[in-house]
Design an enzyme around this catalytic site. Structure first.
Site, mmCIF file in Angstrom:
data_model
loop_
_atom_site.group_PDB
_atom_site.id
_atom_site.type_symbol
_atom_site.label_atom_id
_atom_site.label_comp_id
_atom_site.label_asym_id
_atom_site.label_seq_id
_atom_site.Cartn_x
_atom_site.Cartn_y
_atom_site.Cartn_z
ATOM 1 N N THR A 152 0.838 -1.391 0.050
ATOM 2 C CA THR A 152 -0.069 -0.118 0.170
ATOM 3 C C THR A 152 0.857 1.353 -0.099
ATOM 4 O O THR A 152 0.490 2.271 -0.583
ATOM 5 C CB THR A 152 -1.070 0.011 1.215
ATOM 6 N N ASP A 185 1.466 -6.144 -4.730
ATOM 7 C CA ASP A 185 0.539 -6.105 -3.688
ATOM 8 C C ASP A 185 0.924 -7.411 -2.986
ATOM 9 O O ASP A 185 1.147 -8.533 -3.709
ATOM 10 C CB ASP A 185 -0.934 -6.210 -4.211
ATOM 11 N N SER A 186 1.084 -7.268 -1.709
ATOM 12 C CA SER A 186 1.846 -8.596 -1.212
ATOM 13 C C SER A 186 0.933 -9.627 -1.093
ATOM 14 O O SER A 186 1.035 -11.069 -1.003
ATOM 15 C CB SER A 186 2.170 -8.253 0.240
ATOM 16 N N THR A 235 1.388 -5.326 3.907
ATOM 17 C CA THR A 235 0.778 -5.632 5.264
ATOM 18 C C THR A 235 0.300 -7.022 5.173
ATOM 19 O O THR A 235 0.411 -7.713 6.012
ATOM 20 C CB THR A 235 0.032 -4.802 5.937
ATOM 21 N N ASP A 236 -0.387 -7.455 4.114
ATOM 22 C CA ASP A 236 -1.243 -8.328 3.971
ATOM 23 C C ASP A 236 -0.664 -10.040 4.329
ATOM 24 O O ASP A 236 -0.945 -10.840 5.177
ATOM 25 C CB ASP A 236 -1.901 -8.881 2.619
ATOM 26 N N THR A 260 1.721 -11.172 13.869
ATOM 27 C CA THR A 260 0.478 -11.468 12.813
ATOM 28 C C THR A 260 -0.105 -10.101 12.735
ATOM 29 O O THR A 260 -0.297 -9.377 13.514
ATOM 30 C CB THR A 260 -0.097 -12.760 13.682
ATOM 31 N N GLN A 313 -6.849 -21.893 16.712
ATOM 32 C CA GLN A 313 -7.588 -20.539 16.059
ATOM 33 C C GLN A 313 -7.626 -19.518 17.178
ATOM 34 O O GLN A 313 -8.040 -18.286 16.734
ATOM 35 C CB GLN A 313 -9.083 -21.117 15.971
ATOM 36 N N CYS A 314 -7.147 -19.710 18.430
ATOM 37 C CA CYS A 314 -6.948 -18.655 19.251
ATOM 38 C C CYS A 314 -5.539 -18.083 19.023
ATOM 39 O O CYS A 314 -4.573 -18.803 18.846
ATOM 40 C CB CYS A 314 -6.853 -18.967 20.722
HETATM 41 N N1 ASP Z 1 -3.006 -5.313 -0.168
HETATM 42 C C1 ASP Z 1 -1.823 -4.572 0.470
HETATM 43 C C2 ASP Z 1 -0.613 -5.510 0.368
HETATM 44 O O1 ASP Z 1 -0.606 -6.407 1.448
HETATM 45 C C3 ASP Z 1 -2.342 -4.267 1.847
HETATM 46 C C4 ASP Z 1 -1.260 -3.400 2.394
HETATM 47 O O2 ASP Z 1 -0.118 -3.076 2.045
HETATM 48 O O3 ASP Z 1 -1.588 -2.681 3.454
HETATM 49 O O4 ASP Z 1 0.263 -5.307 -0.450
#
Ligand code: ASP
Length: 334
Positions: free
Chosen positions: A12, A57-58, A89-90, A160, A271-272
């Site tokens: 992003t 885009d990750s 971030t993904d 995470t 899952q926690c």
């Molecule tokens: N979809 C974006 C990515 O992971 C989200 C981000 O960067 O915050 O590249």
């Protein structure tokens, strides 16, 4: 003055609005960043930014992209004191976990960061994240792969993504933050890993076949049976609580047992996000252990999956893969 290498892989931070939503635009990050007044300020280390081609885009990242990042760190390792990886971030927690295993003997900081709001927007969190990550990489002795985001410095393989909206997008539920940045920098030297001996050894990843599946009420054993078919070599099964699954009719344990007999590694995650897997805490988890599954302990799913890939790709026999999954290699488990 310390020197920092910045690998801009996408995310992003350098995106612009496109027809279908935000997309990475080549040159955008560099255009904006290099024209900022504070670039060249004495507080910042000396840095070189290299834009990847293509920037992604990750969500589109694959192990081949992790290999590209690891290779460039290896190539520039002696020339620079620290590394920043600008990343979406993904899948940042997957990349950070993978790199922690791939960069054996790492003695310099590798700090991943990015932003929730693109740099082209006035409220972007990217400036702060990048400047702080550069400072951490240049001025601090942190010989590990970290994520620095929203003022939190986290061990990469403990981190995470917990929010798609908050500027503090990452957490490290089973390990304290390695540091915090607010008006000043605070790094917990007592928690940062000690510098290892020996030279950097870079491992590539991407040849193994691993998967993950989340258990849900009413899930049929056939779903598990299908995913466990060859060529799958390892599975992270995301169970309830301390590692419990529906075992009353015996079908799920039977499917696990037959896969384990074929040499598939089945690791149980929870899952926690907070707490640890404890196979044996309940009869609904002991049955999985008896079937041959092993505990993912308090590792994140991201760490468990990438560690499984790493161990399988080392060519270790299955019992060794299983044993080492339960041993801390890079501080990924308590
Ligand atoms: N979809 C974006 C990515 O992971 C989200 C981000 O960067 O915050 O590249």
């Amino acid at each position: 003055m310390s020197r920092v290498f910045v690998a801009y892989t996408g995310g992003t931070i350098g995106m612009v609005p496109g027809a279908g939503g935000f997309v990475p635009k080549p040159g955008e990050f560099l255009d904006i960043f290099n024209h900022l007044d504070f670039v060249g300020a004495p507080e910042l280390p000396d840095f070189v930014i290299e834009e990847f081609d293509p920037i992604l885009d990750s969500a589109n990242m694959r192990p081949t992209d992790w290999n590209r990042i690891a290779s460039i760190i290896e190539e520039k390792y002696t020339e620079f004191d620290g590394f920043v990886v600008l990343h979406g971030t993904d899948t940042m927690a997957y990349t950070a976990s993978a790199l922690s295993f791939m960069l054996e003997g790492l003695r310099k900081p590798v700090i991943l960061t990015g932003s929730q709001i693109p740099l082209c927007r006035i409220r972007s969190d990217g400036y702060r994240n990048v400047v702080e990550a550069m400072t951490l990489a240049g001025d601090y002795s942190i010989p590990e792969v970290c994520i620095h985001f929203g003022g939190r410095l986290l061990r990469g393989n403990r981190a995470t993504k917990v929010s798609s909206a908050a500027l503090k997008a990452f957490d490290s539920p089973n390990f304290p933050f390695l540091g915090r940045v607010a008006t000043g920098f605070k790094v917990r030297d007592d928690l940062v890993r000690r510098s290892p001996h020996g030279a950097l050894k870079v491992h590539s990843l991407g040849r193994s076949r691993v998967g993950a599946l989340r258990i849900f009420p009413g899930m049929e054993a056939e779903i598990l049976e299908n995913i466990l078919r060859p060529p799958l070599q390892g599975l992270v099964l995301e169970c309830y609580g301390v590692g419990n699954a529906p075992v009353q009719d015996g079908k799920i344990p039977a499917v696990i047992e037959s896969a384990c007999r074929r040499g598939v590694v089945v690791a149980i995650a929870s899952q926690c996000s907070d707490g640890t897997v404890d196979l044996g805490g309940y009869a609904t988890s002991s049955a999985l252990a008896q079937a041959g599954a092993i505990s993912g302990l308090d590792m994140t799913v991201e760490a468990l999956m990438t560690k499984m890939m790493y161990l399988i790709e080392l060519g270790l026999p299955t019992d060794q893969v299983k044993y080492r999954l339960g041993v801390s290699l890079r501080g990924e488990l308590s």
